[in-house]
Design an enzyme around this catalytic site. Structure first.
Site, PDB file in Angstrom:
ATOM      1  N   HIS A   1       0.806  -1.231   0.000  1.00  0.00           N
ATOM      2  CA  HIS A   1       0.000   0.000   0.000  1.00  0.00           C
ATOM      3  C   HIS A   1       0.832   1.271   0.000  1.00  0.00           C
ATOM      4  CE1 HIS A   1       0.931  -0.310   4.264  1.00  0.00           C
ATOM      5  NE2 HIS A   1       0.675   0.976   4.356  1.00  0.00           N
TER       6      HIS A   1
HETATM    7  C1  UD1 Z   1      -2.165   4.777   6.392  1.00  0.00           C
HETATM    8  C2  UD1 Z   1      -0.887   5.140   7.149  1.00  0.00           C
HETATM    9  C3  UD1 Z   1       0.150   4.036   6.964  1.00  0.00           C
HETATM   10  C4  UD1 Z   1      -0.408   2.691   7.335  1.00  0.00           C
HETATM   11  C5  UD1 Z   1      -1.672   2.449   6.503  1.00  0.00           C
HETATM   12  C6  UD1 Z   1      -2.305   1.114   6.808  1.00  0.00           C
HETATM   13  C7  UD1 Z   1      -0.418   7.550   7.283  1.00  0.00           C
HETATM   14  C8  UD1 Z   1       0.483   8.617   6.821  1.00  0.00           C
HETATM   15  N1  UD1 Z   1      -0.307   6.365   6.662  1.00  0.00           N
HETATM   16  O1  UD1 Z   1      -1.834   4.786   5.022  1.00  0.00           O
HETATM   17  O2  UD1 Z   1       1.262   4.307   7.789  1.00  0.00           O
HETATM   18  O3  UD1 Z   1       0.545   1.690   7.065  1.00  0.00           O
HETATM   19  O4  UD1 Z   1      -2.605   3.489   6.806  1.00  0.00           O
HETATM   20  O5  UD1 Z   1      -3.313   0.827   5.916  1.00  0.00           O
HETATM   21  O6  UD1 Z   1      -1.187   7.765   8.183  1.00  0.00           O
HETATM   22  N2  UD1 Z   1      -8.830   4.654   1.507  1.00  0.00           N
HETATM   23  C9  UD1 Z   1     -10.033   4.050   1.290  1.00  0.00           C
HETATM   24  N3  UD1 Z   1     -10.732   3.612   2.389  1.00  0.00           N
HETATM   25  C10 UD1 Z   1     -10.288   3.766   3.655  1.00  0.00           C
HETATM   26  C11 UD1 Z   1      -9.064   4.420   3.856  1.00  0.00           C
HETATM   27  C12 UD1 Z   1      -8.344   4.848   2.782  1.00  0.00           C
HETATM   28  O7  UD1 Z   1     -10.470   3.876   0.163  1.00  0.00           O
HETATM   29  O8  UD1 Z   1     -10.962   3.333   4.604  1.00  0.00           O
HETATM   30  C13 UD1 Z   1      -8.036   5.100   0.338  1.00  0.00           C
HETATM   31  C14 UD1 Z   1      -8.329   6.520  -0.046  1.00  0.00           C
HETATM   32  O9  UD1 Z   1      -8.250   6.612  -1.434  1.00  0.00           O
HETATM   33  C15 UD1 Z   1      -7.193   7.286   0.576  1.00  0.00           C
HETATM   34  C16 UD1 Z   1      -6.055   6.295   0.465  1.00  0.00           C
HETATM   35  O10 UD1 Z   1      -6.664   5.023   0.659  1.00  0.00           O
HETATM   36  O11 UD1 Z   1      -6.973   8.485  -0.071  1.00  0.00           O
HETATM   37  C17 UD1 Z   1      -4.959   6.484   1.482  1.00  0.00           C
HETATM   38  O12 UD1 Z   1      -5.493   6.485   2.811  1.00  0.00           O
HETATM   39  P1  UD1 Z   1      -4.703   7.227   3.991  1.00  0.00           P
HETATM   40  O13 UD1 Z   1      -5.408   7.068   5.284  1.00  0.00           O
HETATM   41  O14 UD1 Z   1      -4.369   8.611   3.574  1.00  0.00           O
HETATM   42  O15 UD1 Z   1      -3.310   6.469   4.058  1.00  0.00           O
HETATM   43  P2  UD1 Z   1      -2.949   4.918   3.911  1.00  0.00           P
HETATM   44  O16 UD1 Z   1      -2.286   4.714   2.601  1.00  0.00           O
HETATM   45  O17 UD1 Z   1      -4.120   4.048   4.227  1.00  0.00           O
END
Ligand code: UD1
Length: 394
Positions: free
Chosen positions: A224
Site C-alpha cells: 500500500h
Molecule cells: C495509512 C498510514 C500508513 C499505514 C496504513 C495502513 C499515514 C500517513 N499512513 O496509510 O502508515 O501503514 O494506513 O493501511 O497515516 N482509503 C479508502 N478507504 C479507507 C481508507 C483509505 O479507500 O478506509 C483510500 C483513499 O483513497 C485514501 C487512500 O486510501 O486516499 C490512502 O489512505 P490514507 O489514510 O491517507 O493512508 P494509507 O495509505 O491508508
C-alpha cells in the site's frame, strides 16, 4: 486540563484516559491496552476516539468486531485527503473534543497521521501524551510515517518502546531516559490473544488452499505504500515479480483500496485475477495464480499469515507478526524502522527491484529456514507492563 503531571493518589477519582485510533494498524495495538485497563475501573475511566482516517468497513469496522473492541465513544469522521488536509481536520476536531472531555491522558499508537495530529493537539493543551511504539526509525524522511514518529516522540510524556534499539534512537534524539519505558510489543499481545480463534477461520477452505487435507504452498502479499503503488513502473515491476513466483506457488493478495485503484488506473489488471469479494474466489476455479481481493479482516488475515509459505509486504506491522510466527517475510522497501525483525526474526529487506524480489522469494522456496528468535518482551504481556507504568505515573 492537566497542566502538571500528577502521581496517582489511590483516594482520587479515576483518571480519564482517551485512546486514539484512526487507521487499520492502530486497532490491534489499542485492543490489549483497553482490555488490560478495564481491569482497574477505579483507576481508569476509558474513552475510545476514532478519527475516521480509515472508514471503509473492511479497513475499520471489521477489525472492531474481530478484536472485540467496543464501538468508539467519539467518531470524528475526517476521512481521506492530502496529508495536511487530513492532519489539519483531525486537529481541529480533536481539539473540540479535548475542550469538552478534558482527558487526563491521551494515548496515541504507531505512526499514522492520526497519531501526530492528536499528540500535537494534546501536547499544546498540556494534556499528557503516551506514545505506544515509540522510537522506531527508518532514517528515511521521505516516508510520512518517519516524520510522524519523530515529532510524536518529541512531544510525548511517556514513550513506550518495543525494542532496545528504539530506546537508543530516542536517547540520541535527546529524549530524557526517565520518559522511556521498554515494555515490548502490544501488537504482538493481540496476535497471541487471537491466534487460537484465528485458527478456526475457514479462509483457507474458501480460497481453495486445502487439497487432500493438506494446506497448499502459497505466498501472501500486501502492498500500500505510495512509493510502491503510486508509480506505474514500480507497481508493474512488483506484479511481474509476483507473476514469476506464481509459476511455483499461488499468490493471495488482499489489497488496500489505494492499491487496487492504482492497478486499475495504470491498466495492470491483466497481470492479476481480481475479484472484489473473496467469497467468489476459489483457486481451483481460476486459471490465474495471483488472486487480488478486498482487504481481509484481522482473524482471516492472521490465519492466512500463519500458514503462508512466504509473506511479501511493505507494511510495518506484518514484519513483526511474521517474525513471531516464524514465517519468512520479504519486505518490499529500501529500509525498515524495525531492524530487530531482520537481526532476530525472519525478515529480509529486498527493496522493489523485480528480479531481486522474484529471485529471493524463489530461493526461499528451495531453502526454507528454520524458525528464528522471538525478540525480548514480544510475549503477550506488553499491555500489562504499560498499564503498570501508567498506574504509577498518573
Ligand atoms: C495509512 C498510514 C500508513 C499505514 C496504513 C495502513 C499515514 C500517513 N499512513 O496509510 O502508515 O501503514 O494506513 O493501511 O497515516 N482509503 C479508502 N478507504 C479507507 C481508507 C483509505 O479507500 O478506509 C483510500 C483513499 O483513497 C485514501 C487512500 O486510501 O486516499 C490512502 O489512505 P490514507 O489514510 O491517507 O493512508 P494509507 O495509505 O491508508
Amino acid at each position: 486540563m492537566n497542566s502538571q503531571k500528577k502521581s496517582h493518589d489511590s483516594s482520587s477519582p479515576a483518571r480519564k484516559v482517551m485512546h486514539i485510533v484512526g487507521a487499520r494498524p492502530n486497532f490491534m495495538k489499542v485492543a490489549p491496552l483497553m482490555r488490560e485497563m478495564s481491569r482497574y475501573p477505579q483507576k481508569f475511566n476509558q474513552l475510545l476516539l476514532h478519527t475516521g482516517q480509515h472508514y471503509d468497513d473492511e479497513m475499520s469496522k471489521c477489525f472492531f468486531n474481530d478484536l472485540g473492541l467496543t464501538e468508539p465513544d467519539i467518531y470524528l469522521g475526517v476521512g481521506s485527503g492530502t496529508h495536511s488536509e487530513q492532519t489539519g481536520k483531525i486537529m481541529i476536531e480533536f481539539e473540540k473534543v479535548c475542550f469538552k472531555e478534558k482527558p487526563d491522558l491521551a494515548i496515541v499508537v504507531g505512526d499514522v497521521n492520526s497519531t501526530i495530529a492528536c499528540a500535537l493537539v494534546a501536547a499544546k493543551l498540556c494534556i499528557p501524551v503516551a506514545h505506544i511504539e515509540a522510537g522506531l526509525r527508518s532514517f528515511d524522511r521521505t516516508m510520512p510515517e518517519e516524520i510522524n514518529r519523530i515529532l510524536t516522540d518529541q512531544i510525548s510524556d511517556y514513550l513506550f518502546t518495543t525494542c532496545e534499539d528504539a530506546n537508543q534512537n530516542l536517547i540520541k534524539e535527546g529524549i530524557p531516559e526517565n520518559k522511556i519505558f521498554f515494555v515490548g510489543n502490544a501488537m504482538i499481545d493481540s496476535l497471541l490473544n487471537h491466534m487460537k480463534i484465528a485458527n478456526n477461520s475457514v479462509i483457507l477452505e474458501k480460497l481453495g488452499l486445502i487439497k487432500n487435507n493438506k494446506i497448499k504452498k502459497y505466498g501472501l502479499v500486501t502492498l500500500h505504500r505510495p512509493s510502491n503503488v503510486d508509480n506505474p513502473k514500480i507497481l508493474k515491476g512488483i506484479l511481474y515479480a509476483l507473476n514469476e513466483l506464481a509459476r511455483e506457488i499461488s499468490i493471495i493478495f488482499p489489497s488496500h483500496p489505494r492499491t487496487i485503484k492504482q492497478i486499475k488506473n495504470f491498466k495492470l489488471i491483466e497481470m492479476i485475477d481480481y475479484e472484489a469479494s473473496f467469497l467468489s474466489y476459489n483457486l481451483n476455479k481460476t486459471n490465474q495464480n495471483i488472486l487480488v481481493m478486498q482487504p481481509l479482516g484481522y482473524l482471516d488475515f492472521l490465519c492466512l499469515m500463519s500458514n503462508a509459505t512466504v509473506v511479501l509486504t511493505d507494511s510495518g506491522g506484518i514484519q513483526e507478526e511474521t517474525t513471531v510466527l516464524g514465517i519468512p517475510c520479504l519486505t518490499l522497501r529500501k529500509n525498515t524502522e524495525r531492524p530487530i525483525t531482520v537481526k532476530e526474526g525472519t525478515n529480509i529487506v529486498v527493496g522493489n527491484d523485480p528480479d531481486k524480489i522474484a529471485n529471493t522469494a524463489l530461493n526461499l522456496l528451495k531453502n526454507q529456514n528454520s524458525r528464528k528468535k522471538r525478540p525480548k518482551y514480544w510475549d503477550g504481556k506488553a499491555a500489562e507492563r504499560i498499564i503498570k507504568v501508567l498506574s504509577i505515573k498518573l
